[in-house]
Design an enzyme around this catalytic site. Structure first.
Site, short mmCIF file in Angstrom:
data_model
loop_
_atom_site.label_atom_id
_atom_site.label_comp_id
_atom_site.label_asym_id
_atom_site.label_seq_id
_atom_site.Cartn_x
_atom_site.Cartn_y
_atom_site.Cartn_z
N THR A 22 88.20 80.10 12.11
CA THR A 22 87.71 81.36 12.67
C THR A 22 86.72 82.05 11.76
O THR A 22 85.84 82.76 12.22
CB THR A 22 88.91 82.29 12.93
OG1 THR A 22 89.70 81.70 13.94
CG2 THR A 22 88.49 83.65 13.41
N TYR A 35 86.53 82.50 21.60
CA TYR A 35 85.57 82.11 20.57
C TYR A 35 85.78 80.65 20.23
O TYR A 35 86.82 80.06 20.54
CB TYR A 35 85.70 82.97 19.30
CG TYR A 35 86.97 82.76 18.54
CD1 TYR A 35 88.12 83.44 18.88
CD2 TYR A 35 87.03 81.86 17.48
CE1 TYR A 35 89.30 83.24 18.21
CE2 TYR A 35 88.21 81.66 16.79
CZ TYR A 35 89.33 82.35 17.16
OH TYR A 35 90.50 82.15 16.49
N SER A 68 91.47 74.53 12.59
CA SER A 68 92.44 73.85 11.72
C SER A 68 93.62 73.28 12.49
O SER A 68 94.43 72.56 11.92
CB SER A 68 92.90 74.78 10.60
OG SER A 68 93.76 75.77 11.07
N THR A 101 93.04 79.47 9.86
CA THR A 101 94.32 80.00 9.36
C THR A 101 95.53 79.28 9.94
O THR A 101 96.61 79.36 9.37
CB THR A 101 94.42 81.50 9.68
OG1 THR A 101 94.29 81.69 11.09
CG2 THR A 101 93.37 82.30 8.95
N ASP A 102 95.37 78.58 11.07
CA ASP A 102 96.54 77.99 11.74
C ASP A 102 97.34 77.06 10.83
O ASP A 102 98.57 77.09 10.82
CB ASP A 102 96.10 77.20 12.99
CG ASP A 102 95.66 78.09 14.14
OD1 ASP A 102 95.74 79.33 14.02
OD2 ASP A 102 95.24 77.54 15.18
N LYS A 174 101.68 81.61 7.76
CA LYS A 174 101.07 82.42 8.81
C LYS A 174 102.19 82.96 9.70
O LYS A 174 103.00 82.18 10.22
CB LYS A 174 100.09 81.57 9.63
CG LYS A 174 99.33 82.40 10.68
CD LYS A 174 98.24 81.60 11.40
CE LYS A 174 97.45 82.53 12.32
NZ LYS A 174 96.35 81.85 13.02
N GLU A 295 127.25 74.16 6.04
CA GLU A 295 127.92 73.83 7.30
C GLU A 295 127.73 72.36 7.67
O GLU A 295 128.38 71.87 8.58
CB GLU A 295 127.40 74.72 8.43
CG GLU A 295 127.82 76.17 8.30
CD GLU A 295 127.32 77.01 9.47
OE1 GLU A 295 127.90 76.90 10.56
OE2 GLU A 295 126.34 77.75 9.27
N1 GLU Z 1 92.77 77.91 15.52
C1 GLU Z 1 91.74 78.26 14.62
C2 GLU Z 1 91.93 77.62 13.25
O1 GLU Z 1 92.98 77.60 12.69
C3 GLU Z 1 91.62 79.70 14.55
C4 GLU Z 1 92.57 80.39 13.66
C5 GLU Z 1 91.86 80.98 12.48
O2 GLU Z 1 91.05 80.35 11.83
O3 GLU Z 1 92.18 82.12 12.22
O4 GLU Z 1 90.95 77.13 12.74
#
Ligand code: GLU
Length: 338
Positions: A22, A35, A68, A101-102, A174, A295
């Site tokens: 992103t 996007y 990602s 970020t994923d 995340k 457990e």
């Molecule tokens: N799904 C995208 C990725 O991980 C967008 C999430 C992001 O970058 O914030 O590249």
């Protein structure tokens, strides 16, 4: 391909490896929601932060251009190799990797285990696309470069910078689908804070990483298949059996609570372990640690507990660990050391 920005002998040299995400995302319509991740080049991103020129001479290298969610072992290998090459270059002070970020936490932890260096390696991303109102990428990128060229960042392992926070790759997760404060380090907390390029570290990380990792530098052999199976009320054994049939050499259970799973699924895991598949119990809760023999009788079943690692990070360590051993006791040692 390397492309230079401004050069000056007095500023540190920073290698920026771009993978997409992103932070390089462009909105697709006027609605502000849709996007495409990775649509912008790294040069366009850098142009949005001219202040970087005062911090470092930035050399850029586009390693991938993906969201990602499409990160995989092939790209990890290329990225690890390029990060290692950058770190091994005596003229380079630090490395920044732009990343979606994923799956940033998985890539970060993987690099934390396979890049042999004491130099800073910093992952950075953004929650809002570069074309959004109040895009968070430019400040995140500025802060990431500031972290990567700071002498006090050396020896801390791979770091993640976002939202004015510095996280250890081992700890970060995340935790929110869209908000800029998505990254949390639930168990051991932040590595530090960064405000407009000024760093404040809180403490060192405790586990083996980078220069002290036995998995670094990354070996050429393929990593074995490791699947994650998510536990839930009413879960049966079918998905565990399916993973074993599909050729999984390791299974990570995203268990309920303290890494638990219903009796039928537990029995399937015990059978898998007896057949030589490594079974690691982690938790779907997002915090805390999974201890042995609470457990579940791990000793009897031949299971491994993930300790503090969430399922996706446990998978990374198990893939690397299985290149060394299939013994549950030896794998358990890895989960205590890394
Ligand atoms: N799904 C995208 C990725 O991980 C967008 C999430 C992001 O970058 O914030 O590249």
């Amino acid at each position: 391909m390397l492309g230079g920005m401004q050069t000056s002998p007095t500023r540190p040299r920073l290698r920026l490896l771009a993978t997409g995400g992103t932070i390089a995302g462009a909105q697709t319509g006027g609605g502000g929601r849709g996007y495409t991740a990775g649509a912008l080049s790294i040069e366009a991103l850098l142009a949005a932060v001219p202040q970087l020129a005062a911090l470092a001479q930035v050399e850029v290298e586009q390693v991938a251009r993906i969201g990602s969610q499409d990160m995989n072992e092939t790209v990890w290998r290329r990225l690890a190799q390029r990060a290692q090459a950058a770190a091994d270059d005596p003229a380079v002070t630090g490395v920044v990797i732009t990343h979606g970020t994923d799956t940033m936490e998985e890539t970060g932890y993987f690099l934390n285990l396979v890049v042999k260096t004491a130099k800073p390696v910093v992952l950075v991303g953004a929650m809002r696309p570069a074309t959004a109102i109040s895009a968070d990428g430019p400040m995140n990128l500025y802060n990431a470069v500031a972290v990567a060229v700071a002498p006090e960042s050396a020896g801390r392992g791979v770091l993640v910078v976002a939202n004015d926070e510095i996280h250890f790759a081992r700890e970060v997760a995340k935790t929110n689908t869209t908000q800029v404060g998505t990254f949390k380090s639930p168990n051991r907390g932040l590595a530090g804070l960064i405000h407009s390029g000024r760093l404040h570290y809180f403490g060192p990380t405790v586990r083996r990483h980078t220069a002290a990792s036995a998995f670094a530098p990354l070996a050429a052999e393929d990593l074995p298949r490791v699947d994650i199976v998510y536990a839930h009320a009413g879960m049966g054994r079918e998905l565990i059996d399916a993973a074993v049939r599909a050729g999984a050499r390791g299974l990570v259970i995203a268990g309920v609570g303290d890494g638990n799973l219903p009796a039928a699924a537990l029995a399937a895991c015990a059978e898998a372990a007896k057949a030589g598949v490594a079974v690691v119990r982690s938790s779907r809760t997002g915090g805390g640690l999974v201890e042995r023999n609470i457990e579940v009788d791990d000793d009897a079943a031949g299971f491994v507990s993930a300790e503090e690692l969430n399922p996706q990070k446990a998978r990374v360590l198990l893939m690397l660990g299985l290149t060394r051993t299939r013994e549950p006791a030896a794998l358990q040692v890895l989960f205590r050391e890394y």
